[in-house]
Scaffold this active site. Structure first.
Site: not given
Ligand code: PLP
Length: 391
Positions: A65, A118, A190, A215
Site C-alpha cells: 500500500r 481545472y 497544482d 499529463k
Molecule cells: N489538474 C489539472 C491542471 C488537470 O488538467 C487535470 C486533468 O485534466 C487534473 C488535475 C486531474 O488529473 P487526473 O485526470 O490525473 O485525475
C-alpha cells in the site's frame, strides 16, 4: 546533480524502505541493478513482502500500500525534480488533489480556490462543501489583494493552479505564499501545466505541489497517475501519508513503472513542446480574427509574473479564441487533420479540445475557446493544419 540528470538516469536517493539502508540525499544512486547489471530499473509487482525466521520483516515493508520499491523509486525522483523533501504518488491527479484538501480540512474550515482552472476541482468543492460544512470562495487568484481579502480566520488552504487550465491565468506564487502564511493558511499549488521543468513552487514558498502525472510527467497518454510533493516532512505530511495508507488510493505498480519511464524524457519533451507552443502562439497571433492566450506572449495579462516565476519556457499549452461563438470553434475542430480531437494534455500527440462543451453550461470558459496541447510533431504541420481550418 541537476534535475535533467536525475530524470534521465532515474537517479534515486535510496533503494529501500528501511531508513537504515537510505543514503544521504546527495548520494544519488544509479538505477543499474547490482545483481544483473540491468540498466533499466526493474518493476516490482509483489503486493506482499516476506518475513524471516524470527518473524522480522526482511526489508521493513509488509504490504504494497505505501512502500512498493517501484513507487519509492519514482517518488524519490519526483521529490528531487520539484525540490521537495518527500513525494507520494496516487492513483490519479484528482486523488492527489482531494487527498491534499481533505487532509487539511475539517467541518467549519474555509478554502480559497481559483475561479478558473481545472473544472473538476470546483465540482468537487461544491459537492464536498455541502456535505461536510466546508466553506470556500472561488476568487481571481491573479490579484494578490483579492486573495488577501478572501482570507478568513478559518481559512486552512489557499489553492492555486498556475498556469490555470484552460485560460492560462498566471498567479504570483511567492506573493500569495506570503499572504496565505500571514493569514495562517497553507499554500497548495497544482503545477501540472508548468511541470518541474518550468516552475518550482516549493522554492517560491508553496507548502505542497500536486501534479496530474497523467499529463507531462508520464507524458504518453497511457497512464493515469497523481503526485504530491512536500516542502517539509511535518505533521501535515504525516497526516497525508496516513490518509493514503488508510484509504489505499495508491498508484498501480505497472503505472508507477511507466511513470518512471516517462519521466526519463521529461526535460527533452517539455522543452520541445514549450518551444513549439511559443512558436505557434506567435504565428497564430498573426492570423486575422484569432486571439491567442499563452503566458509567453507579451500580450498575456500576467506575462511579467510568468517571466519572473517560470524558467526555461512557458509550457506546451495555449488556447485560441476563434471568434464566432461555439459554432465556429466546433466547425474549426471539424476541419483539423493533424491535431487529435480529444481531452487531456501533455502527451506526445497534439490534442485540441472545445472546453466549454466538456465543462457544461456554468463554465466560465469562453464558448469560442479551443484548448491546444502541443505535442512533438513538427511546428509547420501543426500550424498549417490550424491555419487551414481557421481559413
Ligand atoms: N489538474 C489539472 C491542471 C488537470 O488538467 C487535470 C486533468 O485534466 C487534473 C488535475 C486531474 O488529473 P487526473 O485526470 O490525473 O485525475
Amino acid at each position: 546533480m541537476k534535475p535533467e540528470t536525475i530524470a534521465a538516469q532515474a537517479l534515486h536517493a535510496a533503494s529501500s524502505a528501511n531508513p537504515a539502508h537510505a543514503d544521504a540525499p546527495q548520494a544519488w544512486r544509479r538505477s543499474i541493478d547490482a545483481e544483473t547489471g540491468a540498466v533499466v530499473p526493474p518493476i516490482h509487482l509483489s503486493t506482499t513482502y516476506a518475513r524471516d525466521a524470527s518473524y522480522a520483516l526482511i526489508d521493513d515493508r509488509d504490504y504494497l500500500r505505501d512502500k512498493g520499491p517501484t513507487h519509492l523509486h519514482v517518488e524519490h525522483v519526483l521529490a528531487a525534480l520539484d525540490g521537495g523533501v518527500s513525494a507520494m504518488t496516487f492513483a490519479s491527479g484528482m486523488t492527489a488533489i482531494t487527498t491534499a484538501l481533505r487532509g487539511a480540512l475539517a467541518p467549519g474550515a474555509h478554502v480559497v480556490a481559483p475561479r478558473t482552472g481545472y473544472y473538476a476541482l470546483r465540482a468537487w468543492l461544491a459537492h464536498m462543501a455541502a456535505r461536510w460544512q466546508i466553506a470556500y470562495d472561488l476568487v481571481d487568484t491573479t490579484r494578490v489583494d483579492t486573495v488577501r481579502a478572501a482570507l478568513r480566520p478559518t481559512t486552512r488552504v489557499v489553492w492555486l493552479e498556475t498556469p490555470a487550465n484552460p485560460t492560462w491565468e498566471v498567479s504570483d506564487i511567492a506573493a500569495i505564499a506570503d499572504v496565505a502564511h500571514a493569514g495562517g493558511a497553507r499554500l497548495y499549488v497544482d503545477s501540472t501545466v508548468a511541470t518541474p521543468v518550468h516552475s518550482r513552487p516549493l522554492a517560491l514558498g508553496a507548502d505542497l505541489v500536486v501534479h496530474s502525472a497523467t499529463k507531462y510527467l508520464a507524458g504518453h497518454s497511457d497512464v493515469l497517475a497523481g503526485a504530491m510533493i512536500t516542502r517539509a516532512d511535518d505533521a501535515a505530511w504525516a497526516e497525508l501519508r496516513l490518509a493514503r495508507r488508510e484509504e489505499g488510493a495508491v498508484l498501480g505498480s505497472v503505472e508507477a513503472w511507466l511513470l518512471l519511464r516517462g519521466m526519463r524524457t521529461l526535460y527533452a519533451r517539455v522543452e520541445r513542446q514549450s518551444a513549439t507552443a511559443a512558436q505557434l502562439a506567435q504565428r497564430l497571433a498573426a492570423v486575422p480574427g484569432v486571439s491567442v492566450i499563452y503566458p509567453g506572449l507579451a500580450s498575456h495579462p500576467q506575462h511579467a509574473v510568468a517571466a519572473r516565476q517560470m524558467h526555461g519556457g512557458f509550457g506546451g499549452m495555449l488556447s485560441i479564441l476563434t471568434g464566432g461563438g461555439a459554432a465556429r470553434a466546433l466547425a474549426v475542430i471539424g476541419k483539423l487533420r493533424v491535431w487529435v480531437t480529444a481531452t487531456s494534455l501533455g502527451g506526445v500527440e497534439s490534442l485540441v479540445e472545445h472546453r466549454a462543451s466538456v465543462e457544461g453550461p456554468d463554465t466560465p470558459t469562453p464558448p469560442d475557446l479551443l484548448r491546444l496541447s502541443v505535442g512533438l510533431e513538427h511546428a509547420d504541420d501543426l500550424f498549417d493544419d490550424l491555419a487551414g481550418a481557421l481559413a
